[in-house]
Design a protein around this motif. Structure first.
Motif, PDB file in Angstrom:
ATOM      1  N   LEU A 329      -9.871   9.978  -1.790  1.00 29.88           N
ATOM      2  CA  LEU A 329     -10.275   9.004  -2.008  1.00 29.88           C
ATOM      3  C   LEU A 329      -8.880   8.062  -1.683  1.00 29.88           C
ATOM      4  CD1 LEU A 329     -12.136   7.382  -4.166  1.00 29.88           C
ATOM      5  CD2 LEU A 329     -10.507   8.687  -5.881  1.00 29.88           C
ATOM      6  N   ARG A 330      -9.324   7.369  -1.464  1.00 28.32           N
ATOM      7  CA  ARG A 330      -8.334   5.691  -1.487  1.00 28.32           C
ATOM      8  C   ARG A 330      -8.591   5.033  -2.885  1.00 28.32           C
ATOM      9  NH1 ARG A 330      -8.532   2.456   2.367  1.00 28.32           N
ATOM     10  NH2 ARG A 330      -6.031   1.996   2.397  1.00 28.32           N
ATOM     11  N   LEU A 331      -7.252   4.730  -3.736  1.00 26.57           N
ATOM     12  CA  LEU A 331      -8.395   3.305  -4.880  1.00 26.57           C
ATOM     13  C   LEU A 331      -7.178   2.340  -5.153  1.00 26.57           C
ATOM     14  CD1 LEU A 331      -7.061   4.629  -7.946  1.00 26.57           C
ATOM     15  CD2 LEU A 331      -8.810   5.802  -7.558  1.00 26.57           C
ATOM     16  N   ARG A 332      -7.319   0.771  -5.589  1.00 24.45           N
ATOM     17  CA  ARG A 332      -6.480   0.728  -6.115  1.00 24.45           C
ATOM     18  C   ARG A 332      -6.754  -0.343  -7.831  1.00 24.45           C
ATOM     19  NH1 ARG A 332      -7.245  -4.089  -2.726  1.00 24.45           N
ATOM     20  NH2 ARG A 332      -6.191  -2.900  -1.670  1.00 24.45           N
ATOM     21  N   THR A 333      -5.071  -0.135  -8.189  1.00 23.92           N
ATOM     22  CA  THR A 333      -5.382  -0.548  -9.746  1.00 23.92           C
ATOM     23  C   THR A 333      -4.555  -1.485  -9.980  1.00 23.92           C
ATOM     24  OG1 THR A 333      -6.350   0.399 -11.869  1.00 23.92           O
ATOM     25  CG2 THR A 333      -4.267   1.473 -10.769  1.00 23.92           C
ATOM     26  N   VAL A 334      -4.384  -2.256 -11.302  1.00 18.56           N
ATOM     27  CA  VAL A 334      -3.318  -2.889 -11.285  1.00 18.56           C
ATOM     28  C   VAL A 334      -2.833  -2.302 -13.198  1.00 18.56           C
ATOM     29  CG1 VAL A 334      -2.522  -5.494 -12.392  1.00 18.56           C
ATOM     30  CG2 VAL A 334      -4.689  -5.154 -10.813  1.00 18.56           C
ATOM     31  N   ILE A 335      -1.414  -2.295 -13.291  1.00 17.20           N
ATOM     32  CA  ILE A 335      -0.752  -1.698 -14.259  1.00 17.20           C
ATOM     33  C   ILE A 335       0.251  -2.395 -14.797  1.00 17.20           C
ATOM     34  CG2 ILE A 335      -0.812   1.034 -13.453  1.00 17.20           C
ATOM     35  CD1 ILE A 335       1.934   0.878 -12.894  1.00 17.20           C
ATOM     36  N   THR A 336       0.032  -2.133 -16.394  1.00 12.57           N
ATOM     37  CA  THR A 336       1.602  -3.080 -16.870  1.00 12.57           C
ATOM     38  C   THR A 336       2.842  -2.527 -16.157  1.00 12.57           C
ATOM     39  OG1 THR A 336       0.573  -2.789 -18.913  1.00 12.57           O
ATOM     40  CG2 THR A 336       3.049  -4.116 -18.972  1.00 12.57           C
ATOM     41  N   ASP A 337       4.115  -3.778 -15.871  1.00 10.69           N
ATOM     42  CA  ASP A 337       4.904  -3.434 -15.312  1.00 10.69           C
ATOM     43  C   ASP A 337       5.681  -4.198 -16.235  1.00 10.69           C
ATOM     44  OD1 ASP A 337       7.099  -3.572 -13.365  1.00 10.69           O
ATOM     45  OD2 ASP A 337       7.007  -6.080 -13.375  1.00 10.69           O
ATOM     46  N   SER A 358      -0.071   9.627  -1.623  1.00 10.08           N
ATOM     47  CA  SER A 358       0.582   9.131  -1.131  1.00 10.08           C
ATOM     48  C   SER A 358       0.360   7.287  -2.510  1.00 10.08           C
ATOM     49  CB  SER A 358       0.553   7.555   0.199  1.00 10.08           C
ATOM     50  OG  SER A 358      -0.877   7.457  -0.023  1.00 10.08           O
ATOM     51  N   VAL A 359       1.511   7.434  -2.542  1.00  7.94           N
ATOM     52  CA  VAL A 359       1.593   5.616  -4.218  1.00  7.94           C
ATOM     53  C   VAL A 359       2.406   4.901  -2.993  1.00  7.94           C
ATOM     54  CG1 VAL A 359       2.170   5.411  -5.728  1.00  7.94           C
ATOM     55  CG2 VAL A 359       1.744   7.641  -5.940  1.00  7.94           C
ATOM     56  N   ALA A 360       1.668   3.230  -3.372  1.00  2.87           N
ATOM     57  CA  ALA A 360       2.110   2.353  -2.869  1.00  2.87           C
ATOM     58  C   ALA A 360       2.372   1.969  -4.606  1.00  2.87           C
ATOM     59  CB  ALA A 360       1.336   1.642  -2.222  1.00  2.87           C
ATOM     60  N   HIS A 361       3.377   0.549  -4.935  1.00  4.09           N
ATOM     61  CA  HIS A 361       3.549   0.498  -6.279  1.00  4.09           C
ATOM     62  C   HIS A 361       4.248  -1.058  -5.289  1.00  4.09           C
ATOM     63  CE1 HIS A 361       5.744  -0.885  -9.487  1.00  4.09           C
ATOM     64  NE2 HIS A 361       4.868  -0.527  -9.901  1.00  4.09           N
ATOM     65  N   ASP A 362       3.505  -2.384  -6.113  1.00  4.00           N
ATOM     66  CA  ASP A 362       4.312  -3.983  -5.616  1.00  4.00           C
ATOM     67  C   ASP A 362       4.057  -4.286  -6.670  1.00  4.00           C
ATOM     68  OD1 ASP A 362       4.743  -6.080  -4.428  1.00  4.00           O
ATOM     69  OD2 ASP A 362       2.440  -5.136  -2.739  1.00  4.00           O
ATOM     70  N   ARG A 363       4.923  -4.901  -6.755  1.00  2.00           N
ATOM     71  CA  ARG A 363       4.985  -5.621  -8.640  1.00  2.00           C
ATOM     72  C   ARG A 363       5.284  -7.340  -7.994  1.00  2.00           C
ATOM     73  NH1 ARG A 363      10.739  -4.266 -11.315  1.00  2.00           N
ATOM     74  NH2 ARG A 363      10.401  -6.253 -12.772  1.00  2.00           N
ATOM     75  N   ILE A 364       5.334  -7.673  -7.057  1.00  2.00           N
ATOM     76  CA  ILE A 364       6.513  -9.114  -6.448  1.00  2.00           C
ATOM     77  C   ILE A 364       4.618  -8.970  -5.619  1.00  2.00           C
ATOM     78  CG2 ILE A 364       8.003  -8.346  -6.525  1.00  2.00           C
ATOM     79  CD1 ILE A 364       8.446  -8.155  -3.311  1.00  2.00           C
ATOM     80  N   LYS A 365       3.492  -8.753  -5.017  1.00  2.00           N
ATOM     81  CA  LYS A 365       2.511  -9.707  -4.713  1.00  2.00           C
ATOM     82  C   LYS A 365       2.064 -10.728  -5.623  1.00  2.00           C
ATOM     83  CE  LYS A 365      -1.954  -7.999  -2.874  1.00  2.00           C
ATOM     84  NZ  LYS A 365      -3.240  -6.541  -2.448  1.00  2.00           N
ATOM     85  N   PRO A 366       1.782 -11.910  -4.517  1.00  9.16           N
ATOM     86  CA  PRO A 366       1.637 -13.432  -5.171  1.00  9.16           C
ATOM     87  C   PRO A 366       0.082 -13.473  -6.264  1.00  9.16           C
ATOM     88  CG  PRO A 366       2.125 -14.006  -3.150  1.00  9.16           C
ATOM     89  CD  PRO A 366       2.152 -11.839  -2.947  1.00  9.16           C
ATOM     90  N   ALA A 373       1.752  -5.036 -11.813  1.00  5.21           N
ATOM     91  CA  ALA A 373       1.986  -4.482 -10.776  1.00  5.21           C
ATOM     92  C   ALA A 373       0.848  -3.951 -10.285  1.00  5.21           C
ATOM     93  CB  ALA A 373       2.832  -3.432 -11.264  1.00  5.21           C
ATOM     94  N   GLU A 374       0.411  -3.559  -9.250  1.00  3.55           N
ATOM     95  CA  GLU A 374      -0.448  -3.332  -8.172  1.00  3.55           C
ATOM     96  C   GLU A 374      -0.343  -1.857  -7.258  1.00  3.55           C
ATOM     97  OE1 GLU A 374      -3.895  -5.910  -5.925  1.00  3.55           O
ATOM     98  OE2 GLU A 374      -2.054  -4.418  -4.229  1.00  3.55           O
ATOM     99  N   VAL A 375      -0.961  -0.996  -7.652  1.00  4.13           N
ATOM    100  CA  VAL A 375      -1.086   0.337  -7.615  1.00  4.13           C
ATOM    101  C   VAL A 375      -1.928   0.793  -6.468  1.00  4.13           C
ATOM    102  CG1 VAL A 375       0.103   2.781  -7.934  1.00  4.13           C
ATOM    103  CG2 VAL A 375       0.659   0.856  -9.274  1.00  4.13           C
ATOM    104  N   GLU A 376      -1.633   1.118  -5.208  1.00  5.10           N
ATOM    105  CA  GLU A 376      -2.428   1.447  -4.484  1.00  5.10           C
ATOM    106  C   GLU A 376      -2.475   3.303  -4.570  1.00  5.10           C
ATOM    107  OE1 GLU A 376      -3.434  -0.283  -0.433  1.00  5.10           O
ATOM    108  OE2 GLU A 376      -4.147  -1.926  -1.547  1.00  5.10           O
ATOM    109  N   LEU A 377      -3.697   4.105  -4.385  1.00 10.81           N
ATOM    110  CA  LEU A 377      -2.945   5.597  -4.260  1.00 10.81           C
ATOM    111  C   LEU A 377      -3.977   6.437  -3.241  1.00 10.81           C
ATOM    112  CD1 LEU A 377      -3.777   5.329  -7.851  1.00 10.81           C
ATOM    113  CD2 LEU A 377      -1.554   7.247  -6.807  1.00 10.81           C
ATOM    114  N   ALA A 378      -3.733   7.122  -2.225  1.00  8.90           N
ATOM    115  CA  ALA A 378      -4.701   8.199  -2.095  1.00  8.90           C
ATOM    116  C   ALA A 378      -4.493   9.103  -2.499  1.00  8.90           C
ATOM    117  CB  ALA A 378      -3.411   8.194  -0.285  1.00  8.90           C
ATOM    118  N   LEU A 379      -5.714   9.944  -3.206  1.00  6.57           N
ATOM    119  CA  LEU A 379      -6.030  11.676  -3.397  1.00  6.57           C
ATOM    120  C   LEU A 379      -6.772  12.167  -2.751  1.00  6.57           C
ATOM    121  CD1 LEU A 379      -6.779  10.037  -6.900  1.00  6.57           C
ATOM    122  CD2 LEU A 379      -4.511  10.080  -6.386  1.00  6.57           C
TER     123      LEU A 379
END
Length: 405
Positions: A329-337, A358-366, A373-379
Motif C-alpha cells: 500500500l502506498r498512501l499520502r497524508t498530512v500531519i502537523t509540523d 519507505s517514508v517521505a516527509h516534506d514540510r516545504i512543498k508549496p 507537512a506531507e508524508v508519503e508512505l509505502a507499507l
C-alpha cells in the motif's frame, strides 16, 4: 504440407541426437497448485533447460541435420528464446549465426544471445518484422534459415519434451502447453498422442496474441493485426502452416489467458514454487488457476517452457501482484509540523502490524500549509483485510488519507 511430415520416429531420432546436449528436465509435483485447482499438478521445468528454454531442442536438432547446407552459417528470427537456442547450437557446430530480434526484445535475451557468439540484428516491433529481415539476410548471404517453429526438424526436437514427460509420468491425463507459432505443442502433441491417444492436449495462448486459436476457428492460417502481450515468447501474429495442420490433428482444445492472469501465475510460481518463469512459460498455470479448462481430479502436466524474463518485468509484476493481493500500500497524508507528529503516525502503523518500507516527509512543498507537512508512505501488509484495517484505523484517528496507485 501435412501433419505427417513429422512422425513419432522423427521425434525419437531427435532424442538420440540431443543426448548429451540438452537436459532431460525435471518433472516436479506442485502441491500448492493442487490445493488451488483441485488438480494433481506436475511442472515440466523447461525453464531449467540450457539457455533457459525448450527452444534449444529444436535448434540443435535442425542444425544437426543441416550438414553442408549450413556451410555459410545460419540465420534465424526470434523474440529471444529461439535466438539463444540457435546461437548455442551454432557455437556447438562451429558455424556462424546471425539472429534478428525485435527492437523491444528483453535486454537479457539479447545479451545472452550475443554471449553465445551470435551476431544480433535488432529489427522491427515484433517477431514477424524480425522474420522478414531474417529472410532478406538469408537471400543476401546464402545462410541456412532456422525457423522458430514451422520446420519439421525443429518440431521434432521440441517433441522430445513429450517423450520425457511420458517417461517420467506415464499415467498423465492432461498436458497444458504454451502456444505461439505452434512448434512446441505440435511436437509434444505428436509424441504423446501417438503413444497415448487418450491423453488430453490443451494449448494455451495469450489473449492478445491468439493466432493459433484464430486459425482453428477460421479453418486456415491468418495473420493477426497485432500481438502485444507480456508473454513475448508467444507474441506471434501468424501461426505456422505445418504446425496448424498438426494442431488440427492432435490438439484437443486451445484456451487463452489475459496478461493479468499471466502476471499472477508468474508471481505465484516465484513465491510458492521458487521458480523464475517468463510470461510464455506461465500461461499453462494461468489457465489452471483461472478455470480455463476442465482438469479437476486429473493428473495434469504443465510445461513451463522458459525462464528468460527481464528482471525489470519481474519487479513490476511483483509490485502489481502485491498491490492486487492487498499486501502493498502506498498512501499520502498530512500531519502537523511539530516534533513527535511523524513518530505518532509511525507508532500507529506499528501497532496495527504494518511494515513501513519507505517514508517521505516534506514540510516545504508549496501546496502544504506552513504549519503542516506531507508524508508519503509505502507499507507492507498481510492481506487485503489487514490493509483495510490499517486504513480504517488511521482514518478513525483523524488522518485524511489518499491511497496512491
Amino acid at each position: 504440407m501435412g501433419y505427417q511430415d513429422v512422425t513419432l520416429q522423427d521425434i525419437m531420432a531427435a532424442r538420440e541426437r540431443l543426448q548429451g546436449i540438452c537436459r532431460h528436465t525435471p518433472l516436479e509435483p506442485a502441491e500448492y497448485f493442487d490445493q488451488m485447482t483441485g488438480t494433481q499438478v506436475f511442472l515440466k521445468l523447461e525453464n531449467l533447460q540450457k539457455t533457459g528454454s525448450f527452444k534449444l531442442r529444436g535448434a540443435c536438432n535442425k542444425i544437426a541435420v543441416l550438414g553442408k547446407a549450413a556451410g555459410r552459417g545460419v540465420v534465424a528470427a526470434s523474440a529471444g528464446n529461439h535466438a539463444q537456442g540457435v546461437a548455442f547450437a551454432a557455437r556447438q557446430a562451429s558455424i556462424p549465426a546471425t539472429i534478428v530480434m525485435p527492437e523491444g526484445a528483453p535486454i537479457t535475451k539479447v545479451e545472452r544471445t550475443r554471449s553465445f557468439g551470435a551476431h544480433v540484428v535488432l529489427q522491427g516491433q515484433g517477431y514477424d518484422d524480425a522474420f522478414c529481415r531474417a529472410q532478406e539476410i538469408r537471400q543476401e548471404t546464402g545462410a541456412a534459415f532456422v525457423h522458430a517453429f514451422d520446420d519439421p526438424w525443429v518440431i521434432a526436437g521440441q517433441g522430445t519434451v513429450g517423450l520425457e514427460l511420458l517417461a517420467d509420468l506415464p499415467e498423465v491425463e492432461t498436458v497444458l502447453v504454451p502456444v505461439g507459432g505452434g512448434g512446441l505443442i505440435s511436437g509434444v502433441a505428436c509424441a504423446i498422442k501417438e503413444l497415448r491417444p487418450g491423453v488430453q492436449i490443451i494449448g494455451v495462448e495469450a489473449a492478445d496474441a491468439p493466432c493459433m486459436l484464430e486459425a482453428c476457428r477460421k479453418g486456415k492460417v491468418t495473420e493477426l493485426a497485432a500481438a502485444h502481450t507480456i508473454a513475448d515468447g508467444i507474441a506471434v501474429r501468424r501461426a505456422g502452416d505445418l504446425t496448424f495442420k498438426m494442431v488440427q490433428h492432435y490438439v484437443d482444445q486451445i484456451v487463452t489467458v489475459t496478461d493479468e492472469e499471466i502476471a499472477r501465475a508468474i508471481l505465484l510460481l516465484l513465491e510458492n514454487a521458487k521458480l523464475v518463469v517468463e510470461g510464455a512459460g506461465a500461461v499453462g498455470i494461468a489457465a489452471l488457476l483461472h478455470g480455463k479448462c476442465r482438469t479437476a481430479g486429473k493428473k495434469a502436466a504443465v510445461i513451463l517452457s522458459g525462464g528468460n524474463i527481464d528482471v525489470n518485468v519481474v519487479s513490476i509484476i511483483i509490485e502489481r501482484g502485491l498491490v492486487k493481493a492487498g499486501r502493498y500500500l502506498r498512501l499520502r497524508t498530512v500531519i502537523t509540523d511539530k516534533p513527535g507528529s511523524l513518530q505518532k503516525l509511525l507508532s500507529a502503523l506499528a501497532a496495527g502490524g504494518a511494515n513501513v518500507i519507505s517514508v517521505a516527509h516534506d514540510r516545504i512543498k508549496p501546496s502544504v500549509p506552513l504549519t503542516q507537512a506531507e508524508v508519503e508512505l509505502a507499507l507492507e501488509t498481510r492481506n487485503a483485510a489487514h490493509l483495510q484495517e490499517i486504513v480504517q484505523s488511521l482514518t478513525n484517528m483523524g488522518y485524511a488519507l489518499e491511497v496512491l496507485k
